[in-house]
Design a protein around this motif. Structure first.
Motif, mmCIF file in Angstrom:
data_model
loop_
_atom_site.group_PDB
_atom_site.id
_atom_site.type_symbol
_atom_site.label_atom_id
_atom_site.label_comp_id
_atom_site.label_asym_id
_atom_site.label_seq_id
_atom_site.Cartn_x
_atom_site.Cartn_y
_atom_site.Cartn_z
ATOM 1 N N THR A 71 0.860 -1.193 0.000
ATOM 2 C CA THR A 71 0.000 0.000 0.000
ATOM 3 C C THR A 71 0.894 1.240 0.000
ATOM 4 O O THR A 71 2.036 1.201 0.492
ATOM 5 N N ALA A 89 4.220 -2.898 -4.938
ATOM 6 C CA ALA A 89 4.090 -4.081 -5.797
ATOM 7 C C ALA A 89 2.654 -4.439 -6.158
ATOM 8 O O ALA A 89 2.356 -5.595 -6.435
ATOM 9 N N VAL A 90 1.747 -3.485 -6.155
ATOM 10 C CA VAL A 90 0.381 -3.694 -6.622
ATOM 11 C C VAL A 90 0.169 -2.791 -7.835
ATOM 12 O O VAL A 90 0.519 -1.598 -7.779
ATOM 13 N N GLY A 91 -0.402 -3.329 -8.912
ATOM 14 C CA GLY A 91 -0.582 -2.573 -10.150
ATOM 15 C C GLY A 91 -1.048 -1.141 -9.883
ATOM 16 O O GLY A 91 -2.031 -0.925 -9.194
ATOM 17 N N ILE A 92 -0.336 -0.187 -10.481
ATOM 18 C CA ILE A 92 -0.593 1.217 -10.167
ATOM 19 C C ILE A 92 -1.901 1.684 -10.814
ATOM 20 O O ILE A 92 -2.183 1.372 -11.968
ATOM 21 N N SER A 93 -2.695 2.416 -10.049
ATOM 22 C CA SER A 93 -3.845 3.085 -10.667
ATOM 23 C C SER A 93 -3.456 4.546 -10.855
ATOM 24 O O SER A 93 -2.775 5.132 -10.008
ATOM 25 N N PRO A 94 -3.862 5.151 -11.979
ATOM 26 C CA PRO A 94 -3.432 6.527 -12.281
ATOM 27 C C PRO A 94 -3.717 7.497 -11.136
ATOM 28 O O PRO A 94 -2.908 8.397 -10.867
ATOM 29 N N ALA A 95 -4.828 7.299 -10.427
ATOM 30 C CA ALA A 95 -5.193 8.235 -9.354
ATOM 31 C C ALA A 95 -4.191 8.211 -8.197
ATOM 32 O O ALA A 95 -4.166 9.126 -7.374
ATOM 33 N N LYS A 96 -3.365 7.174 -8.128
ATOM 34 C CA LYS A 96 -2.396 7.076 -7.022
ATOM 35 C C LYS A 96 -1.052 7.719 -7.375
ATOM 36 O O LYS A 96 -0.177 7.827 -6.499
ATOM 37 N N ARG A 99 0.481 10.619 -5.176
ATOM 38 C CA ARG A 99 1.113 10.209 -3.912
ATOM 39 C C ARG A 99 2.495 9.597 -4.157
ATOM 40 O O ARG A 99 3.412 9.777 -3.351
ATOM 41 N N ASP A 115 0.973 -3.564 -15.917
ATOM 42 C CA ASP A 115 0.888 -4.618 -16.933
ATOM 43 C C ASP A 115 -0.054 -4.238 -18.070
ATOM 44 O O ASP A 115 -0.665 -5.122 -18.678
ATOM 45 N N SER A 116 -0.200 -2.922 -18.346
ATOM 46 C CA SER A 116 -1.066 -2.523 -19.458
ATOM 47 C C SER A 116 -0.549 -1.245 -20.092
ATOM 48 O O SER A 116 0.157 -0.450 -19.455
ATOM 49 N N GLU A 118 -2.477 1.258 -20.918
ATOM 50 C CA GLU A 118 -3.139 2.423 -20.335
ATOM 51 C C GLU A 118 -2.385 2.902 -19.089
ATOM 52 O O GLU A 118 -2.220 4.110 -18.882
ATOM 53 N N GLN A 119 -1.928 1.948 -18.268
ATOM 54 C CA GLN A 119 -1.143 2.350 -17.093
ATOM 55 C C GLN A 119 0.184 2.973 -17.528
ATOM 56 O O GLN A 119 0.625 3.977 -16.956
#
Lengths: 384, 384
Positions: A71, A89-96, A99, A115-116, A118-119
């Motif tokens: 986290t 180590a958790v796939g990044i979301s753009p909103a994060k 931070r 792994d995409s 878009e990310q």
């Protein structure tokens, strides 16, 4: 210290309480460090199990890194405590990403996984806008467990292109053999480790052959980390639950019962003699709802019951759990005798899954190793 | 407030987050209050589900009691917030009596439950030593679920004698039909409620016939509370999870999907298109490991997936959960089409078990009912 030493340190605690045996923990840490070191690689411990600054200081090389987290809240707390190299180590979301950038600005080398396309585009854009090339590991799926791209997927090179041409830093590749938790024994786990290694190393080679950088080749899970025999091409190994171990890890042969450093201290609060039940004040709120051993050869219910000093009773487990009630009984089919444990007796429950049980508590009651202070309290990191 | 209202209030939240819909919650509270009131009895809500002072203010009669709790920590926090009548409904262990007495000294009428002579002796002794007669409800087992004495057990009168002659206050009897969670439909639940009522009322009559006081006759579980048709002889009904409801309660017919007031807000972080998986950032750390619907007619995995406004997708559930990863997919056998949910999409997951999922968070993001402030944060009580 005579007064304290004549009263066992756990006697004073309210129950349920989360007890950590530091001596066992240090032995577990040293075991993995030595094994991975003997293969010429270093460990990047996953701090998601302990979520504790005090544990991290013992777990990390020189106490400061490298580390893995699950986290951004962990990343923020560990960075504030001086950890300088953190893989989220958790796939990044753009909103994060804001931070992540804020943490990097404060001097912590945070890297992300994805792994995409878009990310990759979002990370590249955030890197350009901030002028800070965010380091990225492309996530590889070595066993169909959850996230990641299959080795050989042509999209991997597209992602590498988007990252490197877009302003981000392509730092390398990573994988996690989550399915290894279902394998049993040294041979099966060594085979899993080799599959994990082969997958991530092959992608690293493909990237380099195509002219992309790939400095980091990261793999790991507690089972594969302990049974890997060859780490050729790998630069770091991640593992988390090895710091405490648990019944699931015992069930697949990664540790012995005596290695388990974590337990829940509880008190007997009643009996149902006709049913052979002993009721304790550790329900699922303390033990968690994790039933990880349910699918193993030996189902340990909600945990194995030991006396207050940690010595086990034959066949005694927590067979059922309500919110604040645990029902202790002999395992089905046992011929053992139910021990006589009057109301008020203190017991310790070994957990199925250390990560889940520890998460039910705000901190550890630590039986310290080699110190005059027998009991310490180490807080845990909560939230996201 | 135009600016806030044009931006949906959940947009600003980091994920995962625990979302509480206050409008649904108030409807749930009113429904049970009206039903139990129509049977001439009052509700003693169980605060273990919400563990929130703000929820307690809406749940309790005039905001101050009577209330039920599952930990002394809850009792301490609610007492400090002005709740004056608290039943600690987990079998008392002698080591916890000093905390009970300290709370009573501060003016909170805390009562305890027990089901053994050893506990009765300990409570009587603590009452004598403190000069404060601790109020006791004897716990009755109406369905073999966990604790309590069977109606008709002659030991009940011995316990009554030890309490009354020993300096404690025998206030009454209580029972909880925990097995009612396994019944389905109005008829089966009404039969469970009647069994619960009959058991506890019969013991109350036995006690009174033997000259013992028995002012309180307490029964309850969310399923039986909603389907009881006759509460003759009962003085109060306890219920907890009805405040939020959940998929387990929907599965046995106690509530509809639309009554569920609690959800976990999450973000899509990846896809495995060949497997039909959507990966979200709510794993078991957010959803809990509770699989309460696994034994029901419809297994909801780790929860039912809705869009950000709470509207469900056909057959979309969380099929698997790792610590910080949830795997969303169509339920096995579904012919529905997997919706297109790009990385970054916000979703809401309805929980199997509200008590367990809420416990994974430090507080609620509350969609307020009828106020200009669309979003509030209500903290939860943690620990014991």
């Amino acid at each position: 210290m005579t007064v304290i030493m004549t009263t066992p340190p756990l006697e004073s605690l309210d129950t349920p309480a989360l007890v950590l045996d530091e001596t066992r923990m240090l032995r577990n840490i040293e075991r993995l460090r030595r094994h991975i070191g003997s293969l010429g690689v270093s460990v990047r411990p996953h701090l998601k199990t302990a979520k504790s600054v005090e544990v991290a200081r013992q777990l990390l090389t020189d106490g400061h890194g490298p580390a893995t987290v699950s986290t951004l809240k962990e990343a923020e707390v560990f960075a504030a405590a001086g950890v300088g190299d953190v893989l989220y180590a958790v796939g990044i979301s753009p909103a994060k990403l804001p931070r992540v950038l804020a943490l990097r600005k404060r001097g912590c080398d945070v890297s992300v996984v994805l792994d995409s396309l878009e990310q990759a585009r979002a990370v590249a854009e955030a890197s350009r806008e901030s002028g800070d090339p965010i380091p990225v590991l492309i996530e590889i799926d070595c066993d169909g467990h959850r996230s990641g791209m299959r080795a050989g997927d042509p999209l991997i090179l597209d992602i590498a292109r988007v990252l490197t041409s877009g302003g981000a830093e392509l730092r390398g590749v990573m994988t996690h053999a989550g399915e290894s938790y279902g394998a049993v024994g040294a041979e099966a786990l060594a085979a899993f480790a080799e599959r994990e290694r082969a997958a991530v190393v092959s992608v690293a080679e493909t990237l380099r052959a195509s002219g992309f950088p790939c400095r980091v080749v990261s793999m790991g899970s507690t089972p594969t980390a302990h049974f890997a025999r060859d780490l050729g091409g790998v630069t770091e190994v991640r593992a988390g639950v090895h710091v405490f171990f648990d019944l699931v890890m015992e069930g697949i042969g990664v540790c012995s019962r005596d290695d388990i450093a974590l337990s829940v201290l509880t008190t007997v609060i009643g009996h149902q003699p006709t049913r052979g039940w002993i009721i304790v004040d550790a329900g699922w709120m303390a033990l968690s709802r994790d039933r990880g051993t349910a699918s193993q050869a030996v189902d340990q219910g909600y945990g194995v019951v030991c006396d207050a000093d940690g010595a086990g009773f034959e066949d005694l487990i927590v067979v059922s759990a309500n919110q604040e009630h645990g029902i202790v009984a002999l395992r089905p089919g046992s011929r053992a005798t139910l021990p006589d444990l009057p109301v008020g007796t203190r017991l310790r429950i070994l957990p199925n899954h250390a990560c889940a049980t520890a998460a039910q508590f705000d901190g550890y009651q630590v039986l310290r190793a080699g110190t005059d202070t027998p009991l310490a309290y180490w807080p845990r990191i909560r939230g996201w």
